[in-house]
Design a protein around this motif. Structure first.
Motif, PDB file in Angstrom:
ATOM      1  N   TRP A 376      67.697  26.637  26.610  1.00  0.00           N
ATOM      2  CA  TRP A 376      68.633  27.125  25.674  1.00  0.00           C
ATOM      3  C   TRP A 376      67.693  27.134  24.078  1.00  0.00           C
ATOM      4  O   TRP A 376      66.694  26.587  24.028  1.00  0.00           O
ATOM      5  CB  TRP A 376      69.770  26.085  25.222  1.00  0.00           C
ATOM      6  N   PRO A 377      67.913  28.032  23.332  1.00  0.00           N
ATOM      7  CA  PRO A 377      67.199  28.218  22.094  1.00  0.00           C
ATOM      8  C   PRO A 377      66.852  26.934  21.284  1.00  0.00           C
ATOM      9  O   PRO A 377      68.134  26.292  21.349  1.00  0.00           O
ATOM     10  CB  PRO A 377      67.676  29.282  21.131  1.00  0.00           C
ATOM     11  N   GLY A 378      65.846  26.534  20.880  1.00  0.00           N
ATOM     12  CA  GLY A 378      65.881  25.044  19.870  1.00  0.00           C
ATOM     13  C   GLY A 378      65.687  25.326  18.632  1.00  0.00           C
ATOM     14  O   GLY A 378      65.717  24.405  17.733  1.00  0.00           O
ATOM     15  N   ARG A 379      65.786  26.390  17.941  1.00  0.00           N
ATOM     16  CA  ARG A 379      65.530  26.491  16.537  1.00  0.00           C
ATOM     17  C   ARG A 379      66.880  26.588  15.976  1.00  0.00           C
ATOM     18  O   ARG A 379      67.833  27.416  16.325  1.00  0.00           O
ATOM     19  CB  ARG A 379      65.045  27.831  16.140  1.00  0.00           C
ATOM     20  N   VAL A 380      67.146  25.376  15.082  1.00  0.00           N
ATOM     21  CA  VAL A 380      68.380  25.351  14.449  1.00  0.00           C
ATOM     22  C   VAL A 380      68.792  26.533  13.553  1.00  0.00           C
ATOM     23  O   VAL A 380      69.963  26.568  13.484  1.00  0.00           O
ATOM     24  CB  VAL A 380      68.190  24.135  13.663  1.00  0.00           C
ATOM     25  N   SER A 381      67.742  27.092  12.816  1.00  0.00           N
ATOM     26  CA  SER A 381      68.220  28.186  11.907  1.00  0.00           C
ATOM     27  C   SER A 381      68.958  29.396  12.567  1.00  0.00           C
ATOM     28  O   SER A 381      69.598  29.895  12.014  1.00  0.00           O
ATOM     29  CB  SER A 381      66.816  28.640  11.287  1.00  0.00           C
ATOM     30  N   SER A 382      68.370  29.473  13.969  1.00  0.00           N
ATOM     31  CA  SER A 382      69.057  30.701  14.692  1.00  0.00           C
ATOM     32  C   SER A 382      70.596  30.279  14.912  1.00  0.00           C
ATOM     33  O   SER A 382      71.411  31.186  15.029  1.00  0.00           O
ATOM     34  CB  SER A 382      68.259  30.811  15.919  1.00  0.00           C
TER      35      SER A 382
END
Length: 502
Positions: A376-382
């Motif tokens: 899963w993506p890990g960038r909080v901003s996304s």
């Protein structure tokens, strides 16, 4: 198909998956567990099939090390009551992740035998991590195991800071406490476990009915072991895109709820509701804006309920909505909650799924499978950007379908790459799908249909709700599945059944 998918736990916890995590009604019989062998004992339960039997199946934690440590699976069967009519073995693949197949067989085994006229021994199992099978835990605090918190609802103003902190905390706890069993909880291993079960049963092929998340398990099994499939039914499928898997199922929820809501609105203004004391208005077109207005007011000022310390918030109301959309039979419960929320003299009564924490084992398996299946993506901003866009597009779900989950911080990489579903294999699959499913929407099912190509035929049912076969009262849809399982006949092409169609 849920998404954190009886009520699929995946769908309850992440997207709402009515198959929830449940304690098994019939535990596997005690006794020696020998790899590859089954020792059956009666496990009949009140209200269930009197001939139901249970056993334990020993399987490796890691199939790459078959001689290493083993765990147990609770398995069950309801033998055919008409040996002369028996044609094979049918496995019921439970939803979730996190639902008990043993309990589902207790609940549905007799109905399946009647419907299929004894054509099968009907079998099922508790997937690893569930019920009577070997479980794992994360040592989570009770507040982190409450369903409204596991579902990552954004704050009333759309912020996700609390969701981020909770997701990180849960992922770290599971990494510390979960151990090898938790790391083994995945679709790939469930598929391997089904193959081990088939071998232990001593049958050359299996027929199947997979429901919700179980359709994905069933599709992966049919991809990995095509020669071991006989007649294969996928009931309420999601998009099998291997790059997204459960993340994609969850993201589809906003549109799915919007598609389903008009069914509730029409029900809520039907003249019969006045007699029931459950009417919510005179015009169906007014129900949605009225619901949104009520949810926003509860965002600003939550209302005290009969449960001390747990007020009715806008997000609890939205969660109650999503769960209720799984079945028309739950509409009255939602209408009562809405009316109580609108009445200043009444304290609403909250259902257990809104109040009580899940068990630690249930919460662990619900999260571990989807986090172990794919990255899963890990960038909080996304996630912040996705939540803001989803809140604007689909206010009934307020951004949770695109919000962050513990998978964003999961410490262990998937042991297996997700399986790509293709059109390579026998043409022996029948799909059935509601046109207005709040969890596994029809447009997601169409993507499974496209992936399978000529291997499948699709029966689309012009009704709302989740889980079609013997579940929503559509005679046409039930007849199509029963005919396929008993005679092998499928529609020559994709077809549609009318509402309550005969």
């Amino acid at each position: 198909m849920t998404t954190y998918s009886s009520t699929p736990a995946l769908l309850l916890a992440l997207s709402a998956t009515l198959t929830g995590v449940v304690a098994p009604a019939a535990q596997a019989a005690p006794g020696t567990s020998v790899p590859g062998q089954l020792f059956w004992k009666s496990c009949a339960q009140p209200g269930g099939p009197q001939v139901q039997e249970c056993a334990e199946l020993s399987v490796p934690i890691d199939y790459r090390d078959p001689g290493g440590e083993h765990i147990k699976l609770a398995v069950s069967r309801v033998p055919s009551d008409r040996p002369e009519a028996r044609r094979g073995t049918l496995i019921v693949i439970p939803g979730g992740p996190g639902s008990s197949g043993v309990q589902r067989l207790t609940q549905k085994g007799a109905a399946l035998q009647r419907e299929l006229k004894g054509a099968y021994d009907v079998v099922s199992f508790d997937p690893r991590g569930v019920g009577g099978s070997t479980t794992a835990s994360c040592g989570l605090a009770a507040e982190d195991r409450r369903l409204p918190n596991l579902r990552s609802w954004p704050a009333a103003d759309g912020r996700i800071d609390e969701n981020v902190a909770r997701s990180r905390r849960i992922a770290e706890a599971c990494h510390r406490a979960g151990g090898p069993v938790l790391r083994s909880l995945s679709t790939a291993n469930e598929v391997r476990d089904i193959e081990s079960f088939r071998k232990a049963l001593g049958v050359a092929k299996l027929s199947a009915v997979g429901n919700s998340y179980g359709t994905y398990v069933g599709a992966v099994y049919a991809q990995k072991y095509p020669r071991r499939t006989d007649r294969w039914v996928l009931d309420s499928s999601g998009d099998p895109n291997p790059r997204r898997v459960a993340r994609g199922w969850l993201a589809n929820t906003g549109q799915a709820v919007e598609d389903r809501f008009p069914d509730f609105a029409a029900w809520a203004v039907h003249p019969d509701r006045d007699a029931d004391g459950l009417g919510l208005g005179e015009r169906a077109k007014d129900i949605r804006p009225g619901f949104l207005k009520l949810a926003r007011s509860l965002d600003r000022e939550p209302k005290q309920t009969t449960t001390p310390g747990v007020p009715l918030t806008g997000n609890l109301l939205r969660q109650a909505l999503h769960v209720s959309l799984y079945s028309d039979a739950v509409f009255p419960q939602l209408a009562r909650l809405i009316r109580a929320a609108q009445d200043p003299t009444v304290r609403p009564v909250l259902s257990d799924d809104l109040v009580k924490p899940m068990s630690d084992e249930a919460a662990a398996v619900t999260m571990a499978v989807i986090c172990n299946d794919a990255r899963w993506p890990g960038r909080v901003s996304s996630y912040r950007r996705a939540v803001a866009a989803d809140r604007a597009a689909y206010p009934l779900t307020a951004g949770f379908p695109r919000n962050i989950t513990p998978c964003a911080f999961w410490k262990d990489a998937p042991a297996d790459e997700p399986t790509r579903i293709t059109d390579e294999g026998p043409s022996n699959i029948l799909m059935i799908q509601s046109l207005r499913d709040p969890s596994t929407p029809h447009f997601g099912g169409l993507r499974m249909r496209t992936a399978l190509g000529d291997r499948a035929r699709l029966v689309s049912v012009d009704q709302g709700g989740h889980s079609v076969y013997l579940g929503i009262g559509n005679v046409c849809g039930d007849r199509a599945v029963t005919a396929f399982l008993t005679t092998g006949e499928r529609p020559e092409r994709d077809t549609r059944c009318p509402a309550k169609g005969k």
